[in-house]
Design an enzyme around this catalytic site. Structure first.
Site, short mmCIF file in Angstrom:
data_model
loop_
_atom_site.label_atom_id
_atom_site.label_comp_id
_atom_site.label_asym_id
_atom_site.label_seq_id
_atom_site.Cartn_x
_atom_site.Cartn_y
_atom_site.Cartn_z
N HIS A 205 -1.86 50.09 77.92
CA HIS A 205 -0.46 50.62 78.64
C HIS A 205 -0.28 50.08 79.67
O HIS A 205 0.14 50.35 81.13
CB HIS A 205 -1.34 52.10 78.50
CG HIS A 205 -2.27 52.31 79.74
ND1 HIS A 205 -3.89 51.86 80.13
CD2 HIS A 205 -1.89 52.05 81.55
CE1 HIS A 205 -4.79 51.70 81.20
NE2 HIS A 205 -3.33 52.72 81.58
N ARG A 206 -1.68 49.14 80.02
CA ARG A 206 -1.55 48.47 81.17
C ARG A 206 -0.40 47.22 81.72
O ARG A 206 0.01 46.24 80.65
CB ARG A 206 -2.84 47.41 81.49
CG ARG A 206 -3.32 47.82 82.47
CD ARG A 206 -5.03 46.94 82.48
NE ARG A 206 -5.61 48.16 82.81
CZ ARG A 206 -6.59 48.85 84.17
NH1 ARG A 206 -5.95 47.99 85.52
NH2 ARG A 206 -7.59 49.17 84.63
#
Length: 379
Positions: A205-206
């Site tokens: 998700h980063r």
């Protein structure tokens, strides 16, 4: 005494659960403000329900946006709540835009800030999280550190020793607190037909991975190759799904890659507990994997949680190197020796934080700076 807590993202809901209980036990009034940074039921509402956190007193409903616009809207909303509530302390967690907005709004109004997970450093200023955590540390009056490494980071940067408190990790508190509930209520492994120790859990998700088509493609290709050897479970974050669609990337086309919706905290605990390996770019999941006894491969070139790398529970894999990711995931095993039992404290971080807050000076005693002046010490 009144504490105002700012949360906005999944890990912060988890961290808030044990501290909210500890504050209530100590008779401290808490106003819970949810910025709405994670705003759908899967990413927010389910966590409040599962962890027994009461509904937020205020939900700003900010939602997604650019860093500048999102943080500005949070600042505006939090400031209005602070003016109305006049808390003695503002508590913020971690390194999100919600964290920075809460700290800045409070500091501008001379309300003392307590930063939980202070002192973490990736030493990569290109990460928005690194900027958020550094600025928040400088705005905070109390710096609650989860590890000895975090304490040393702050000392090297010249922070006043009186502001630094080594308390342990509230996420470890939460893992202990909710382990039995997860065992009792979660049947996710049965629903997905997973064998203990026979699958990989992956989360991505980063921004540095999802905002790069090349990196995101490499990660997806690596997971597909891993799945040829070991089934992969991929709870797909909304940001990651949107990026895949935006770049026209293909999801792994294999019945051995189980792409599922984001899961709640209890289901995640059980997925991690049964995993052979965890592959993630999440700071929180790195620790949760360790709490569950699963080796972790971090899809980044650095990590804030260096203790896990040093102890052999975590390995870094550059997310632009498909072959390195595949090799490190497939060869990851638990270390021969256990990590020190006290690496993240003893499960009483929340109680320590509540005690320190309750013993601190009240804003109502005429000391809006939080009560620490040159030459003074807290009792």
């Amino acid at each position: 005494m009144k504490v105002l807590t700012v949360v906005g993202a999944r890990p912060q809901f988890v961290k808030a659960a044990p501290l909210s209980r500890a504050l209530a036990t100590d008779g401290i009034s808490e106003i819970l403000v949810h910025t709405g940074q994670h705003y759908d039921h899967a990413m927010a509402g389910r966590f409040f329900e599962e962890l027994g956190i009461r509904a937020p007193d205020v939900n700003l409903g900010v939602g997604s946006d650019s860093h500048g616009r999102q943080t500005a809207r949070m600042l505006e909303g939090i400031e209005a709540v602070l003016v109305t509530e006049e808390p003695d302390w503002v508590v913020v967690y971690g390194d999100t835009n919600s964290t920075l907005a809460g700290a800045l709004a409070a500091a501008k109004l001379h309300i003392p800030v307590a930063h939980i997970e202070a002192g973490l450093r990736s030493f990569n200023r290109r990460m928005p999280e690194e900027v958020n955590r550094v600025l928040t540390d400088h705005a905070a009056e109390l710096l609650f550190c989860p590890t000895a490494t975090a304490v040393e980071n702050l000392r090297r940067e010249g922070f006043d020793e009186r502001r630094i408190h080594l308390v342990g990790d509230v996420m470890y508190d939460a893992a202990i607190l909710f382990a039995a509930r997860a065992e009792h209520l979660s049947d996710i492994r049965e629903r997905l037909g997973l064998d203990d120790g026979g699958y990989v859990v992956a989360t991505v998700h980063r921004a540095e991975n999802t905002d790069s088509p090349a990196r995101l493609s490499a990660i997806l290709c690596a997971l597909a190759r891993v799945a040829a050897e070991v089934p992969v479970v991929l709870p797909l974050h909304p940001r990651t799904r949107a990026a895949i669609e935006r770049y026209g990337l293909a999801l792994p086309n294999s019945d051995r890659v189980r792409i599922i919706e984001p899961v709640g905290y209890l289901d995640m605990l059980m997925l991690l507990k049964g995993a052979r390996v965890v592959a993630t770019d999440s700071g929180g999941v790195q620790k949760e994997a360790f709490f569950a006894g699963a080796p972790c491969v971090t899809l980044r070139t650095e990590t804030e949680w260096v203790e896990l790398v040093d102890a052999g529970w975590n390995r870094l894999a550059p997310p632009d190197d498909e072959h390195a990711m595949v090799d490190r995931i497939l060869t990851a095993t638990p270390p021969d020796t256990d990590a020190p039992a006290t690496i993240y404290g003893d499960g009483s971080a929340a109680r320590r934080i509540a005690r320190i807050l309750s013993e601190g000076p009240s804003r109502r005693d005429g000391r809006p700076d939080g009560g620490t002046r040159q030459g003074e010490r807290r009792g």
